[in-house]
Design a protein around this motif. Structure first.
Motif, short mmCIF file in Angstrom:
data_model
loop_
_atom_site.label_atom_id
_atom_site.label_comp_id
_atom_site.label_asym_id
_atom_site.label_seq_id
_atom_site.Cartn_x
_atom_site.Cartn_y
_atom_site.Cartn_z
N GLU A 59 -7.24 0.80 11.41
CA GLU A 59 -6.46 -0.12 11.00
C GLU A 59 -6.61 -0.23 9.46
O GLU A 59 -5.56 -0.26 8.39
CB GLU A 59 -6.63 -1.51 11.50
N LEU A 60 -7.70 -0.20 8.98
CA LEU A 60 -7.93 -0.27 7.45
C LEU A 60 -7.44 0.78 6.69
O LEU A 60 -6.83 0.83 5.45
CB LEU A 60 -9.64 -0.28 7.00
N ASN A 61 -7.46 1.99 7.42
CA ASN A 61 -6.86 3.21 6.78
C ASN A 61 -5.51 3.21 6.67
O ASN A 61 -5.13 3.79 5.85
CB ASN A 61 -7.30 4.60 7.67
N THR A 62 -4.92 2.70 7.65
CA THR A 62 -3.52 2.58 7.45
C THR A 62 -2.84 1.82 6.40
O THR A 62 -1.62 1.75 5.97
CB THR A 62 -2.86 2.13 8.81
N ILE A 63 -3.55 0.86 5.95
CA ILE A 63 -3.01 -0.37 5.00
C ILE A 63 -3.50 -0.31 3.54
O ILE A 63 -3.28 -0.79 2.84
CB ILE A 63 -3.15 -1.57 5.71
N ILE A 64 -4.92 0.51 3.43
CA ILE A 64 -5.61 0.34 2.20
C ILE A 64 -4.94 0.54 1.10
O ILE A 64 -5.21 -0.14 0.02
CB ILE A 64 -6.93 0.75 2.48
N ARG A 65 -3.94 1.39 0.99
CA ARG A 65 -3.21 1.76 -0.21
C ARG A 65 -1.82 1.02 -0.32
O ARG A 65 -1.16 1.36 -1.29
CB ARG A 65 -3.06 3.30 -0.13
N LYS A 66 -1.43 0.31 0.54
CA LYS A 66 -0.29 -0.63 0.44
C LYS A 66 -0.21 -1.71 -0.34
O LYS A 66 -1.18 -2.43 -0.15
CB LYS A 66 0.13 -1.08 2.03
N GLN A 67 0.45 -1.85 -1.39
CA GLN A 67 0.33 -2.71 -2.55
C GLN A 67 0.33 -4.26 -1.84
O GLN A 67 -0.20 -5.13 -2.47
CB GLN A 67 1.37 -2.57 -3.35
N ASP A 68 1.33 -4.40 -0.98
CA ASP A 68 1.52 -5.70 -0.30
C ASP A 68 0.45 -6.06 0.72
O ASP A 68 0.35 -7.28 1.31
CB ASP A 68 2.83 -5.83 0.26
N LYS A 69 -0.27 -5.23 1.16
CA LYS A 69 -1.27 -5.40 1.91
C LYS A 69 -2.94 -5.44 1.52
O LYS A 69 -3.99 -5.51 2.12
CB LYS A 69 -1.43 -4.40 2.93
N VAL A 70 -3.08 -5.28 0.02
CA VAL A 70 -4.21 -5.31 -0.54
C VAL A 70 -5.36 -6.60 -0.16
O VAL A 70 -6.61 -6.14 0.05
CB VAL A 70 -4.21 -5.02 -2.03
#
Length: 232
Positions: free
Chosen positions: A14-25
């Motif tokens: 899950e971390l891998n899917t969101i870690i680079r998304k600006q709105d999910k930091v």
């Protein structure tokens, strides 16, 4: 076979899917800290006792220094290896600061090496394990873990996509974090391909999960076997 960390691989995915998304930091940082907390003694996070507490709570000094089979290392070596890599990558490559390891730590730890231990032979691993001060080794890893938490809390969405710098890699080589041996030097090439998010996804998380799984397996083997490949 799974010996440690049930459910942690799913958190990591899950971390891998969101870690680079600006709105999910901010969520990504909380997820990282949840995962990281499960990989360190509960004293670091202030959370409930966990599998790391269970692993280390009743190990004797001798058990840290046993190599169960020819394919294994020792628990002492693993704790050093994962702590050194987390110290170097988080302190230098992510935070652009100095490592925590210094002359005072070296003295307290009574360590014959300063690198990650990747290129050590079995005999060298056993000699290292014999010399290292186990209590100070745990204290060093605790200090590294606490600083990682502090660093991650300050990261921004922009930081997550920041590339590892050649200066940071050169610094690690200069201070002896890796050696000139092939089995050690490859780490610099591996890290050179990462951004900050990539570092967070490997040395302080996935890498630790794999090694702690080994340690839990070895602990079981140590207590079941009558003979070992190497012991001090």
């Amino acid at each position: 076979m799974k010996h440690f960390g049930a459910g942690l691989s799913e958190l990591h995915k899950e971390l891998n899917t969101i870690i680079r998304k600006q709105d999910k930091v901010e969520y990504a940082k909380r997820l990282f800290l949840d995962l990281h907390a499960a990989l360190h003694l509960s004293a670091i996070s202030g959370r409930a006792k966990n599998e790391v507490d269970q692993l280390l709570c009743d190990l004797s000094p001798h058990e840290y220094r046993i190599m169960p089979t020819a394919k294994d290392e020792t628990i002492a070596w693993v704790l050093w290896h994962i702590a050194r890599i987390e110290d170097l990558t988080m302190g230098i490559l992510v935070a652009d600061r100095e490592q925590l390891f210094n002359d005072e730590w070296r003295k307290q730890l009574n360590t014959p090496i300063s690198d990650t231990g990747n290129a050590l032979t079995d005999d060298e691993i056993m000699e290292f394990s014999k010399q290292i001060n186990i209590d100070k080794l745990i204290a060093y890893r605790n200090a590294v873990g606490q600083r990682t938490c502090d660093i991650v809390k300050t990261l921004t969405a922009t930081d997550m996509k920041r590339r590892v710098t050649s200066l940071g890699l050169a610094t690690i080589r200069q201070i002896g974090g890796v050696t000139d041996q092939k089995d050690s030097l490859w780490l610099l090439d591996f890290w050179s391909k990462k951004d900050v998010a990539g570092i967070l996804l490997m040395p302080p998380t996935r890498h630790v999960m794999l090694h702690l799984n080994d340690c839990c397996k070895w602990k079981q083997q140590i207590r079941e076997r009558k003979k070992y490949f190497h012991s001090t």
